[in-house]
Design a protein around this motif. Structure first.
Motif, PDB file in Angstrom:
ATOM      1  N   LEU A 211       7.006  10.090  -9.909  1.00  9.26           N
ATOM      2  CA  LEU A 211       6.751   8.672  -9.631  1.00  9.26           C
ATOM      3  C   LEU A 211       6.695   8.475  -8.126  1.00  9.26           C
ATOM      4  O   LEU A 211       7.558   8.957  -7.397  1.00  9.26           O
ATOM      5  N   ARG A 212       5.669   7.761  -7.648  1.00 11.45           N
ATOM      6  CA  ARG A 212       5.544   7.469  -6.224  1.00 11.45           C
ATOM      7  C   ARG A 212       5.167   6.002  -6.037  1.00 11.45           C
ATOM      8  O   ARG A 212       4.481   5.416  -6.877  1.00 11.45           O
ATOM      9  N   VAL A 213       5.614   5.440  -4.919  1.00 11.21           N
ATOM     10  CA  VAL A 213       5.320   4.048  -4.599  1.00 11.21           C
ATOM     11  C   VAL A 213       4.615   3.992  -3.254  1.00 11.21           C
ATOM     12  O   VAL A 213       5.086   4.593  -2.276  1.00 11.21           O
ATOM     13  N   TRP A 214       3.482   3.257  -3.189  1.00 11.25           N
ATOM     14  CA  TRP A 214       2.609   3.253  -2.025  1.00 11.25           C
ATOM     15  C   TRP A 214       2.368   1.848  -1.502  1.00 11.25           C
ATOM     16  O   TRP A 214       2.559   0.864  -2.206  1.00 11.25           O
ATOM     17  N   ASN A 215       1.903   1.815  -0.236  1.00  8.93           N
ATOM     18  CA  ASN A 215       1.475   0.566   0.395  1.00  8.93           C
ATOM     19  C   ASN A 215      -0.003   0.693   0.725  1.00  8.93           C
ATOM     20  O   ASN A 215      -0.406   1.591   1.462  1.00  8.93           O
ATOM     21  N   ALA A 216      -0.816  -0.222   0.163  1.00 13.13           N
ATOM     22  CA  ALA A 216      -2.265  -0.162   0.363  1.00 13.13           C
ATOM     23  C   ALA A 216      -2.725  -0.871   1.629  1.00 13.13           C
ATOM     24  O   ALA A 216      -3.926  -1.020   1.847  1.00 13.13           O
ATOM     25  N   ASP A 217      -1.777  -1.286   2.473  1.00 14.19           N
ATOM     26  CA  ASP A 217      -2.125  -1.976   3.723  1.00 14.19           C
ATOM     27  C   ASP A 217      -2.593  -0.945   4.754  1.00 14.19           C
ATOM     28  O   ASP A 217      -1.793  -0.224   5.340  1.00 14.19           O
ATOM     29  N   VAL A 218      -3.891  -0.877   4.984  1.00 16.23           N
ATOM     30  CA  VAL A 218      -4.453   0.123   5.904  1.00 16.23           C
ATOM     31  C   VAL A 218      -4.368  -0.324   7.358  1.00 16.23           C
ATOM     32  O   VAL A 218      -4.737   0.437   8.267  1.00 16.23           O
ATOM     33  N   THR A 219      -3.857  -1.536   7.603  1.00 10.78           N
ATOM     34  CA  THR A 219      -3.758  -2.024   8.981  1.00 10.78           C
ATOM     35  C   THR A 219      -2.470  -1.580   9.659  1.00 10.78           C
ATOM     36  O   THR A 219      -2.305  -1.771  10.863  1.00 10.78           O
ATOM     37  N   ILE A 220      -1.540  -1.002   8.875  1.00 11.50           N
ATOM     38  CA  ILE A 220      -0.279  -0.545   9.469  1.00 11.50           C
ATOM     39  C   ILE A 220      -0.559   0.709  10.295  1.00 11.50           C
ATOM     40  O   ILE A 220      -1.006   1.730   9.756  1.00 11.50           O
ATOM     41  N   PRO A 221      -0.307   0.687  11.603  1.00  7.21           N
ATOM     42  CA  PRO A 221      -0.647   1.833  12.454  1.00  7.21           C
ATOM     43  C   PRO A 221       0.406   2.939  12.392  1.00  7.21           C
ATOM     44  O   PRO A 221       1.549   2.699  12.045  1.00  7.21           O
ATOM     45  N   GLY A 222      -0.029   4.148  12.682  1.00  7.69           N
ATOM     46  CA  GLY A 222       0.914   5.215  12.982  1.00  7.69           C
ATOM     47  C   GLY A 222       1.339   6.151  11.894  1.00  7.69           C
ATOM     48  O   GLY A 222       1.229   7.358  12.070  1.00  7.69           O
ATOM     49  N   PRO A 223       1.843   5.653  10.726  1.00  6.67           N
ATOM     50  CA  PRO A 223       2.478   6.596   9.791  1.00  6.67           C
ATOM     51  C   PRO A 223       1.477   7.589   9.214  1.00  6.67           C
ATOM     52  O   PRO A 223       0.308   7.279   9.012  1.00  6.67           O
ATOM     53  N   THR A 224       1.960   8.804   8.957  1.00  8.08           N
ATOM     54  CA  THR A 224       1.104   9.835   8.377  1.00  8.08           C
ATOM     55  C   THR A 224       1.043   9.718   6.863  1.00  8.08           C
ATOM     56  O   THR A 224       0.306  10.448   6.218  1.00  8.08           O
ATOM     57  N   SER A 225       1.837   8.801   6.296  1.00  2.70           N
ATOM     58  CA  SER A 225       1.834   8.602   4.853  1.00  2.70           C
ATOM     59  C   SER A 225       1.939   7.123   4.531  1.00  2.70           C
ATOM     60  O   SER A 225       2.578   6.362   5.267  1.00  2.70           O
ATOM     61  N   SER A 226       1.316   6.719   3.422  1.00  7.84           N
ATOM     62  CA  SER A 226       1.399   5.334   2.965  1.00  7.84           C
ATOM     63  C   SER A 226       2.552   5.139   1.998  1.00  7.84           C
ATOM     64  O   SER A 226       2.673   4.080   1.378  1.00  7.84           O
ATOM     65  N   ILE A 227       3.405   6.154   1.840  1.00  6.38           N
ATOM     66  CA  ILE A 227       4.518   6.074   0.900  1.00  6.38           C
ATOM     67  C   ILE A 227       5.502   5.013   1.358  1.00  6.38           C
ATOM     68  O   ILE A 227       5.732   4.813   2.552  1.00  6.38           O
ATOM     69  N   VAL A 228       6.073   4.276   0.401  1.00  4.09           N
ATOM     70  CA  VAL A 228       7.112   3.293   0.697  1.00  4.09           C
ATOM     71  C   VAL A 228       8.453   4.004   0.577  1.00  4.09           C
ATOM     72  O   VAL A 228       8.871   4.363  -0.522  1.00  4.09           O
ATOM     73  N   SER A 229       9.128   4.253   1.696  1.00  8.60           N
ATOM     74  CA  SER A 229      10.344   5.064   1.722  1.00  8.60           C
ATOM     75  C   SER A 229      11.441   4.471   0.824  1.00  8.60           C
ATOM     76  O   SER A 229      11.674   3.264   0.861  1.00  8.60           O
ATOM     77  N   PRO A 230      12.152   5.317   0.006  1.00  9.10           N
ATOM     78  CA  PRO A 230      11.943   6.766  -0.147  1.00  9.10           C
ATOM     79  C   PRO A 230      10.693   7.087  -0.963  1.00  9.10           C
ATOM     80  O   PRO A 230      10.083   8.114  -0.777  1.00  9.10           O
ATOM     81  N   GLY A 231      10.321   6.251  -1.892  1.00 13.49           N
ATOM     82  CA  GLY A 231       9.012   6.272  -2.521  1.00 13.49           C
ATOM     83  C   GLY A 231       8.663   7.427  -3.431  1.00 13.49           C
ATOM     84  O   GLY A 231       7.570   7.466  -3.990  1.00 13.49           O
ATOM     85  N   ARG A 232       9.557   8.389  -3.619  1.00 11.99           N
ATOM     86  CA  ARG A 232       9.259   9.536  -4.487  1.00 11.99           C
ATOM     87  C   ARG A 232      10.437   9.788  -5.412  1.00 11.99           C
ATOM     88  O   ARG A 232      11.594   9.785  -4.984  1.00 11.99           O
ATOM     89  N   LEU A 233      10.128  10.021  -6.682  1.00 11.55           N
ATOM     90  CA  LEU A 233      11.171  10.299  -7.664  1.00 11.55           C
ATOM     91  C   LEU A 233      10.596  11.200  -8.753  1.00 11.55           C
ATOM     92  O   LEU A 233       9.526  10.925  -9.293  1.00 11.55           O
ATOM     93  N   ASP A 234      11.304  12.290  -9.054  1.00  9.86           N
ATOM     94  CA  ASP A 234      10.926  13.171 -10.157  1.00  9.86           C
ATOM     95  C   ASP A 234      11.939  12.965 -11.280  1.00  9.86           C
ATOM     96  O   ASP A 234      13.128  13.253 -11.107  1.00  9.86           O
ATOM     97  N   VAL A 235      11.471  12.490 -12.427  1.00 12.60           N
ATOM     98  CA  VAL A 235      12.383  12.122 -13.512  1.00 12.60           C
ATOM     99  C   VAL A 235      12.577  13.251 -14.518  1.00 12.60           C
ATOM    100  O   VAL A 235      13.430  13.158 -15.399  1.00 12.60           O
TER     101      VAL A 235
END
Length: 379
Positions: free
Chosen positions: A250-274
């Motif tokens: 499971l991953r959670v993302w931000n589709a806002d492409v105007t946010i500068p800088g980050p190498t990933s669009s993941i919403v921290s922590p944004g990753r979970l393996d169930v």
């Protein structure tokens, strides 16, 4: 002597699944037609719900309905004509209350639009080997086995006119396994059995997918290691969405492409393996929690601990902290797909081997504060 410090207790508000997640002991018979599948990793969902929480579901080649808000019995909407491609594959209702009484009935080779209030067919057209349906207001978006995505304007009455394709994308190289429109109708997220997810902006006509995901060489891309099984947009934050796959990531993302800088669009922590296949993910409209519907976990020889499977689990957002898990299926019965009803208080969960749809309480609506007169207490 070292003193032990107790971990702080977590307080859960009244709408949380912690207080509300439970099986209602209500079930409805339905038919899951596995013979229509075009891919082992894509299964049609032969049940849906309208914006008024009218549950529509298939039994053989018939479509039935049940009002979940009343004690009325089950009614029949239509009986699909028997033939080579007449078996029910998918049902899908628009989420918008502005598009009432419409349901898309799919046999896997044709799409039929029905007005379930008038109990009559509005239109139909051929759409071979489609694998997923998603609504954006009156527009029905269809994904196919060949990776093509097309949209149809269902307000056009004629059968020839409704086939006008508003958009066409053949960017996916694999079968489409998930589609989801954002609540504001601006973004479409599409996923395939190869694990790729693209996000499209309706304002540019879906010409190029947005730069959303992890940095891969010169651009951002969302790539899972298994087939995409679910995509869900957040109700209260229109650019936040989740992706999930058949291996349990499971991953959670931000589709806002105007946010500068980050190498990933993941919403921290944004990753979970169930640890178990994820059937569906839903954002609660009332509280910052996710509902994750899990299928059967693979049986591993040296697995260190039991993995939650065939269950419904709520996680806090954005921390992805476990909130509560509940299960009702017996040994050998596997959970299938699910839908979250309008309002977010109940979920309908399928168990295909039983031929049952089970109704669950999930989240609660916040209690409204009672207003008191400014003169209260004066005598």
């Amino acid at each position: 002597m070292q003193s032990l410090v107790e971990a702080p207790k977590v307080f859960y508000e009244q709408p949380s699944a912690f207080h509300n997640l439970k099986y209602t002991r209500t079930s409805i018979d339905y038919t899951h037609n596995s013979a229509v599948n075009f891919s082992a990793e894509v299964t049609g969902i032969p049940f849906t719900a309208s914006s008024q929480n009218l549950l529509l579901f298939g039994r053989g080649n018939r479509v039935h309905y049940k009002n979940l808000q009343t004690s009325e019995g089950i009614g029949q909407l239509c009986n699909l004509k028997r033939g080579k491609h007449s078996d029910l594959y998918m049902l899908s209702c628009p989420a918008s209350a502005d598009v009432n009484n419409t349901v898309a009935v799919s046999t896997g080779h044709d799409v039929h639009l029905w007005d379930f209030a008038a109990k009559k067919e509005i239109s139909s057209w051929q759409s071979k080997q489609h694998t997923f349906l998603a609504w954006n207001g009156p527009t029905l978006t269809v994904g196919t086995r060949t990776g093509t995505i097309r949209s149809y304007d269902t307000r056009i009455a004629s059968k020839a006119g409704v086939r006008d394709r508003l958009t066409k994308s053949i960017r996916h190289e694999s079968t489409i396994s998930a589609l989801a429109w954002s609540d504001n109708g601006r973004f479409l997220a599409s996923g395939d059995v190869g694990g790729t997810v693209y996000v499209w902006d309706i304002r540019d006509g879906f010409k190029t997918p947005l730069e959303v995901g992890d940095q891969v060489q010169r651009r951002k891309k969302i790539q899972h290691d298994a087939s995409i099984t679910s995509i869900a947009w957040c109700d209260y934050s229109p650019k936040i969405f989740s992706t999930a796959d058949s291996k349990g990531s499971l991953r959670v993302w931000n589709a806002d492409v105007t946010i500068p800088g980050p190498t990933s669009s993941i919403v921290s922590p944004g990753r979970l393996d169930v640890g178990a296949p994820i059937r569906n993910v839903f954002f609660s409209p009332h509280i910052k929690e996710l509902l994750v519907v899990k299928g059967p976990a693979p049986r591993l020889v040296n697995q260190p601990e039991a993995v939650e499977s065939n269950c419904l689990t709520s996680y806090a957002y954005p921390s992805l902290r476990h909130v509560v898990t509940s299960s009702h299926v017996s040994e050998g019965q596997d959970v299938g797909n699910a839908i979250l009803l309008k309002g977010g208080t109940k979920a309908v969960v399928s168990v295909p081997t039983q031929g049952k749809l089970h109704i669950w309480d999930v989240f609660a609506k916040p209690k409204s504060l009672k207003r008191q007169s400014s003169f209260a207490g004066l005598r």
